[in-house]
Design a protein around this motif. Structure first.
Motif, PDB file in Angstrom:
ATOM      1  N   GLY A 358       0.821  -1.210   0.000  1.00  0.00           N
ATOM      2  CA  GLY A 358       0.000   0.000   0.000  1.00  0.00           C
ATOM      3  C   GLY A 358       0.849   1.251   0.000  1.00  0.00           C
ATOM      4  N   SER A 362       1.162   4.025  -3.210  1.00  0.00           N
ATOM      5  CA  SER A 362       0.875   5.440  -2.932  1.00  0.00           C
ATOM      6  C   SER A 362       2.093   6.305  -3.246  1.00  0.00           C
ATOM      7  CB  SER A 362       0.482   5.613  -1.467  1.00  0.00           C
ATOM      8  OG  SER A 362      -0.676   4.861  -1.155  1.00  0.00           O
ATOM      9  N   GLN A 363       3.284   5.819  -2.914  1.00  0.00           N
ATOM     10  CA  GLN A 363       4.490   6.583  -3.198  1.00  0.00           C
ATOM     11  C   GLN A 363       4.700   6.742  -4.702  1.00  0.00           C
ATOM     12  OE1 GLN A 363       6.937   4.053  -0.487  1.00  0.00           O
ATOM     13  NE2 GLN A 363       7.770   5.978   0.252  1.00  0.00           N
ATOM     14  N   LEU A 389       4.523   8.202   3.765  1.00  0.00           N
ATOM     15  CA  LEU A 389       3.879   6.890   3.644  1.00  0.00           C
ATOM     16  C   LEU A 389       4.894   5.748   3.691  1.00  0.00           C
ATOM     17  CD1 LEU A 389       1.164   7.678   0.956  1.00  0.00           C
ATOM     18  CD2 LEU A 389       0.785   7.147   3.369  1.00  0.00           C
TER      19      LEU A 389
END
Length: 505
Positions: A358, A362-363, A389
């Motif tokens: 996840g 997101s990165q 994150l």
């Protein structure tokens, strides 16, 4: 009859003494603010400051190099005032200077892990940071002599710092209860980002008010002070700590499992480790996270100066913001991972996968967004989210070594950090060769590369990850009896404080 009454009275007195002594000790254990009474928390706190120094000593050159290479007012012999840099380095030379640390850092990962498994990680951890701190004090005079000597001292610093990450896993394999691995490990690792947060703006201030050499003198001295404290306080294992309570010692041993503390002949199944899918999932995740992290750590001050025309004193402050987010998220992620595991909401493997993959996905998105940002505020916001994150990723892969093979965790961390050091060697020269004209378009390519590697890491880790102890794990020979330096495995009164199992960081 009198004898029966006497025995009965003795039993009552012993029961009363037991009850009173238990009641007296309960408040002491429950005073959680006295963290030094829970020795594993003291170890975690000192490890936090250890990694604080690790990254302060590593990142100092990233800010100092901006001050070393920016034009300064200089008066020539004929009285003419010109603006020339103290070190007139090309982009390629600057990239070589910044990456030189990682050439040494790469070499000692596996030897550091092996040595820590044999003799204990606490001493090797202290020597690594202490020697790096001492060499940092010699950096300014050597830089003035020649660029070659500057590169050489940074390589040697890397050799000593290379043992730190593998060593801390040797420490946690002995100090961390099974249900607290994520929170203890991530708390210690968050010191890296706290060190980045503090050192970047402080380096900028030191460069502005004392000149760039002050950066190396201040952080070198701080590192030596920490080394002295760690050496005196932290023991190889809880069994060797004379100040640990019997209740905490028993809790750690019951959760961790008994293992040999010293003199054990740990045999590492190299073939099985090197052909294990879960091991290479960790390696790939570690590589991916470090690629984006090292790229920003090394070049973010320069990027802010090139694209948004910030001065040296400003780049340190803005560059520190993403790492502040990382330090905060790491605390939350570690506690959340252990909470989910304790409540049985997710399996250990699914926790590692969801947190790691996840974060990487997101990165990937936010690094691309930062690449296309046209304002400094938008760029910093996107980079802050992307880096922050990463705290969830560290609650995935960084403790995964302890999940799959506790006796071999230090060696596995040495393996993964060896491969994860390659970005520190490759990305600075690569970025330097791409960003020749210092344009936003060229920096965009650097961000695209980081995004692609994050995505690849998510795919590989999601496919091969496991958090179950592997069948090839070889436990160290152990003896049921321990030399506890006065703290016995079980209390003489025969009770254990179960509140230890619910202590919080």
């Amino acid at each position: 009859m009198n004898e029966d009454n006497t025995v009965s009275d003795d039993l009552k007195r012993q029961a009363a003494m037991f009850y009173n002594s238990t009641e007296r000790e309960k408040p002491k254990e429950q005073m959680s603010w006295r963290f030094w009474r829970k020795r594993r928390l003291l170890v975690a706190l000192l490890a936090f400051f250890g990694f604080f120094n690790v990254y302060a000593l590593r990142v100092n050159l990233s800010v100092a190099v901006v001050a070393m290479t920016e034009p300064v007012e200089t008066e020539l012999e004929n009285g003419t005032i010109v603006y020339i840099p103290e070190f007139n380095w090309s982009s390629q030379t600057k990239g070589l200077v910044l990456s030189s640390f990682f050439y040494g850092y790469l070499v000692t990962q596996l030897p550091g892990g092996w040595l820590a498994a044999k003799i204990g990680g606490n001493r090797v951890f202290a020597i690594g940071i202490g020697a790096t701190s001492l060499l940092t004090l010699f950096t300014p005079p050597l830089a003035h002599i020649s660029t070659g000597l500057l590169i050489a001292v940074r390589v040697v610093e890397g050799l000593f710092e290379g043992v730190t990450y593998p060593c801390i896993h040797a420490v946690w394999s002995r100090w961390a209860p099974g249900g607290e691995r994520a929170r203890l490990a991530t708390f210690a690792f968050s010191g890296s980002y706290a060190g980045t947060v503090v050192s970047m703006p402080l380096c900028s201030l030191l460069a502005h008010y004392t000149g760039w050499p002050g950066i190396f003198y201040v952080f070198g001295i701080v590192g030596l002070v920490w080394t002295t404290i760690w050496w005196l306080v932290v023991k190889e294992s809880p069994e060797k700590d004379p100040h640990i309570s019997a209740a905490e010692l028993k809790y750690i041993q019951d959760s961790r499992g008994t293992q040999a503390v010293e003199g054990s002949k740990i045999r590492h199944p190299w073939r099985a480790m090197l052909t294990s899918g879960p091991v290479w999932a960790i390696v790939m995740a570690h590589f991916s996270e470090n690629w984006g992290f090292y790229t920003l750590l090394t070049f973010l001050p320069t990027f802010m100066q090139d694209v948004f025309k910030f001065e040296t004193s400003q780049t340190g402050w803005l560059s520190a913001v993403p790492y502040l987010a990382m330090a905060i998220v790491l605390q939350f992620a570690g506690h959340l991972a252990d909470w989910l595991l304790k409540r049985g909401i997710l399996s250990r493997t699914n926790i590692r996968k969801i947190f790691n993959c996840g974060a990487f996905l997101s990165q990937t998105i936010f690094m691309v967004a930062a690449a296309y940002s046209t304002s400094v505020v938008g760029c910093i916001v996107f980079l802050t989210i992307a880096v922050g994150l990463g705290g969830f990723a560290w609650s995935g892969f960084s403790v995964n070594h302890l999940d799959i093979a506790p006796p071999h965790a230090s060696v596995l961390m040495g393996l993964s950090n060896t491969v994860a050091t390659l970005p520190g060697i490759i990305s600075p020269p690569l970025a330097g060769s791409i960003v020749k004209d210092k344009t936003a378009e060229q920096w965009r390519i650097v961000f695209f590369i980081s995004s692609a590697i994050y995505l690849l890491g998510a795919i590989v880790y999601g496919w091969f990850c496991s958090a179950e102890k592997q069948p090839w794990v070889i436990e160290a020979d152990s003896d049921a009896s321990f030399d506890t330096d006065g703290a016995s495995v079980t209390t003489t009164r025969g009770y254990d404080n179960k509140a230890m199992e619910h202590s919080e960081m």
